[in-house]
Design a protein around this motif. Structure first.
Motif, PDB file in Angstrom:
ATOM      1  N   ASP A  41      28.253  55.875 -21.555  1.00  0.00           N
ATOM      2  CA  ASP A  41      27.006  55.109 -21.550  1.00  0.00           C
ATOM      3  C   ASP A  41      26.286  55.179 -20.204  1.00  0.00           C
ATOM      4  O   ASP A  41      25.090  54.887 -20.123  1.00  0.00           O
ATOM      5  N   SER A  51      33.984  55.397 -24.009  1.00  0.00           N
ATOM      6  CA  SER A  51      32.660  54.938 -24.462  1.00  0.00           C
ATOM      7  C   SER A  51      31.849  54.330 -23.316  1.00  0.00           C
ATOM      8  O   SER A  51      30.641  54.586 -23.199  1.00  0.00           O
ATOM      9  N   LEU A  60      37.007  59.268 -27.706  1.00  0.00           N
ATOM     10  CA  LEU A  60      35.653  58.715 -27.801  1.00  0.00           C
ATOM     11  C   LEU A  60      35.645  57.224 -27.506  1.00  0.00           C
ATOM     12  O   LEU A  60      34.785  56.728 -26.776  1.00  0.00           O
ATOM     13  N   ASN A  61      36.591  56.505 -28.061  1.00  0.00           N
ATOM     14  CA  ASN A  61      36.648  55.062 -27.838  1.00  0.00           C
ATOM     15  C   ASN A  61      37.026  54.744 -26.394  1.00  0.00           C
ATOM     16  O   ASN A  61      36.460  53.829 -25.776  1.00  0.00           O
TER      17      ASN A  61
END
Length: 418
Positions: free
Chosen positions: A318, A314, A310-311
């Protein structure tokens, strides 16, 4: 006409006469003439055959639609007489163009295929009398549901045993299906013009063309696109990888078989336009994808450092064109959950919700995975394809990387709309 009546060469000749160098026919007070339309090979960039067509004129010399005389409600004998008469004319007149090499495409009605044997043999005698080897004849069978498949197959075997090629005409029209491809095993499949019209007006249909042509090739058939009327349609045919082309753009049917019309000589220009367009499209695609290659490579770099999925993804998630990111083991099994792009969440189609959860899904069959495994450290980019997890068209970026958890492949799906 009684079925015992034999429509042999002697009988057929009764409805023909000489007109200068030509043989013309007579049917219901109409005159029948031969017209030929060239068929070109895209690879060879030259004529490889001619389709024989009938041109009809009434007693006042008015042109009559050939379809109208073939569509009449007539007995089998009368229809077979007309069918054989046309083929006899074409065989005799074809000799006028002094072509010792190329094919002659001859249409045979389904009624003749189904019932012609009841009226005696004809075609072997006809080609022998014309002096045209059977291997130069392509018999066109209309792609249409057959009333009695056994009769049709028997007739097709007859032509194949003579040494003729078989072409399945009008594929893609009406009730076309691939079952008749497997059954008839045609040497050539002629794609109906309706296919081309749909592709000309719909990019999605156009994108299907190469796959259809590839499937026909895998079935053992060469592919001819007919009805091409302009450059745009010719470019669609080229892009689809068909073998042969036919249509007004390349040549109209001609009846002057003595003074031949000029051949199409714009192949080099046409091919250069295709290559330039293909290169331009490829450059545009690469230009548009470069941003995502950078974001994707950055995400892989973060994963190598041990960041969580997820990090690491990211910034990718977006972006408005990112559909999802996911990680796959080199055995093809997805590791953990799929991360959905922030802008795509609202676009998710609830009808395909059973496909959303891809934890432990096996993606080993996917080319983007196998290419990534074969080329570690390099970003792989697919062409548009249908994603099973959302039943939408997408483009996938993939790269194999290593970190403390072992080897795996990061994948990112982008929306196929630019």
């Amino acid at each position: 006409m009684d079925a015992s009546f034999k429509l042999d060469l002697t009988c057929i000749r009764q409805w023909t006469r000489e007109d200068g160098p030509y043989i013309i026919g007579s049917a219901d007070g109409n005159r029948l003439h031969t017209a030929l339309q060239p068929i070109y090979s895209l690879a060879h960039q030259r004529i490889v055959g001619y389709e024989a067509l009938v041109r009809v004129f009434d007693a006042l010399d008015n042109s009559v639609s050939p379809a109208s005389i073939f569509a009449r409600e007539t007995s089998n004998g009368d229809m077979i007489q007309l069918d054989r008469l046309c083929r006899w004319l074409h065989l005799q007149n074809f000799k006028l163009i002094k072509d010792p090499l190329n094919w002659l495409f001859l249409n045979v009605s389904n009624r003749t295929l189904a019932r012609g044997q009841e009226y005696g043999t004809f075609f072997k005698d006809a080609i022998d009398a014309a002096g045209i080897p059977s291997h130069r004849i392509v018999i066109e069978v209309v792609e249409h549901p057959f009333e009695n498949p056994d009769w049709i197959m028997s007739a097709i075997r007859y032509y194949k045993d003579l040494g003729c090629l078989i072409a399945l005409d009008d594929f893609g029209a009406g009730h076309s299906n691939f079952d008749r491809i497997w059954t008839l095993k045609p040497d050539i499949v002629k794609l109906d013009r309706s296919f081309l019209i749909r592709a000309d007006n719909n990019r999605n249909v156009q994108n299907l063309f190469p796959g259809i042509v590839s499937l026909l090739h895998q079935a053992g058939s060469l592919v001819l696109m007919e009805g091409i009327e302009n450059e745009a349609q010719a470019l669609i045919a080229i892009e689809s990888d068909v073998d042969f082309v036919q249509g007004f753009y390349f040549a109209r049917p001609f009846t002057d078989l003595v003074s031949l019309p000029p051949v199409f000589d714009q192949f080099q220009t046409l091919m250069n336009r295709y290559k330039n367009e293909d290169n331009r499209t490829d450059v545009q695609f690469k230009d548009k994808i470069v941003k995502y290659r950078t974001l994707f490579t950055n995400a892989v770099g973060e994963l190598k450092k041990g960041q969580a999925l997820l990090n690491a993804c990211s910034e990718l998630l977006d972006d408005s064109r990112v559909v999802r990111c996911y990680n796959i083991g080199i055995d093809g099994i997805q590791l953990g959950n799929t991360l959905v792009g922030k802008h795509y969440v609202s676009l998710t189609d609830k009808r395909f919700k059973p496909l959303e959860d891809a934890r432990s899904a096996d993606w080993f069959r996917r080319h983007y995975l196998r290419r990534a495994i074969a080329h570690p450290g390099q970003v792989q980019v697919t062409r548009p394809y249908l994603s099973i997890t959302g039943a939408h068209m997408c483009i996938t970026l993939s790269m194999k990387f290593s970190n403390s958890s072992g080897d795996s492949v990061l994948c990112c799906d982008l929306m196929d709309s630019w």
